[in-house]
Design an enzyme around this catalytic site. Structure first.
Site, PDB file in Angstrom:
ATOM      1  CG  ASP A 176      38.303  93.029  33.604  1.00  0.00           C
ATOM      2  OD1 ASP A 176      39.607  92.714  33.421  1.00  0.00           O
ATOM      3  OD2 ASP A 176      37.468  92.401  32.923  1.00  0.00           O
TER       4      ASP A 176
ATOM      5  CB  SER B  20      38.770  87.199  41.843  1.00  0.00           C
ATOM      6  OG  SER B  20      39.259  86.266  41.111  1.00  0.00           O
TER       7      SER B  20
ATOM      8  CG  ASN C 185      41.938  87.021  39.752  1.00  0.00           C
ATOM      9  OD1 ASN C 185      42.113  88.115  40.236  1.00  0.00           O
ATOM     10  ND2 ASN C 185      41.527  86.877  38.693  1.00  0.00           N
TER      11      ASN C 185
END
Ligand code: FPP
Length: 238
Positions: A16, A61, A64
């Site tokens: 991240d 993900s 996302n």
């Protein structure tokens, strides 16, 4: 555990902070994702020396897709480029690559490249690199239960035999051991739908470094600190 000094055998990383890293430089978010992709190589390469046999990274993900169309398209293009560019190097470094996640929303070109990379590295027995792409733990569990329920409906599985060993056999990660250490970069202390079932007894490290700044040295330090932890799995020491 098998690494030097009892380090983690399976490390999972939520990479991240790419967007903030780019923003701090006045650049578009995709600039950060490209810098992040370059970090992946360094981290994969340092695994053997650290005794990390399994490395699982969260690349995209199921949530996302809510990002702008420009960012999503840019990430998909980055994944295609990464696979084409890194295929030879990963194969030569004895890395075995697998993808987890649902492929249905991915484009055919990307799926073909993912298949090719898995095929190309299938005989390798060095680092097992698993890339989570269009992955969400809840989605994975739902897909697993759908298949499990089908096996019950078809008479291949007796509901009375379903226990906590059963579901993992239906998960995308069925061939992998559970993660020992889960790292999230960028200062956020949450797990965002990543390996929820598999990380029930993992150790966690939430660190401030933004992913594009993460280094092999930092991973080595986290592995060392893991080695000093007292993992009891719910039991007490005699
Ligand atoms: C999270 O940072 C990062 C992602 C959603 C993408 C992760 C992708 C990479 C590191 C690139 C390449 C990966 C591979 C396997 C080639 P963020 O965008 O949420 O950052 P922010 O929280 O600072 O906005």
């Amino acid at each position: 555990m098998s690494g030097p000094d009892c380090g983690p055998r399976h490390v999972a990383i939520i990479m991240d902070g790419n967007g903030r890293w780019a923003q701090a430089r006045g650049r578009p978010r995709l600039f950060g994702h490209h810098a992040g992709a370059r970090r992946v190589r360094e981290v994969v390469e340092c695994c053997p020396a650290l005794g990390v046999k399994y490395l699982t990274i969260f690349a995209f993900s199921t949530e996302n897709w809510k990002r702008t169309q420009v960012e999503v398209a840019g990430l998909m293009s980055l994944f295609r480029r990464y696979i084409s560019k890194e295929m030879k190097a990963l194969a030569a470094k004895n890395v075995r690559v697998r993808f987890i996640g649902d492929r249905v929303r991915l484009d055919a070109k990307l799926i073909n490249l993912m298949d090719a990379l898995e095929r190309e590295t299938a005989e390798n027995d060095g680092t097992h690199l698993t890339i989570a792409l269009n992955y969400g733990s809840r989605d994975e569990v739902a897909r697993a239960i759908r298949r499990l329920a089908q096996d019950v409906a078809d008479g291949r599985l007796d509901p009375a035999d379903v226990d906590e060993e059963t579901l993992p056999r239906y998960l995308d990660t069925h061939v992998l051991p559970d993660p020992d250490l889960v790292i999230r970069t960028s200062g956020e202390a949450r797990i965002s739908n990543f390996l929820l079932w598999q990380s029930a007894y993992a150790e966690y490290e939430f660190i401030d470094t933004l992913w594009p700044d993460f280094t092999a040295e930092e991973l080595a330090a986290l592995c060392q600190s893991y080695g000093r932890r007292d993992r009891r799995f719910g039991a007490v020491k005699p």
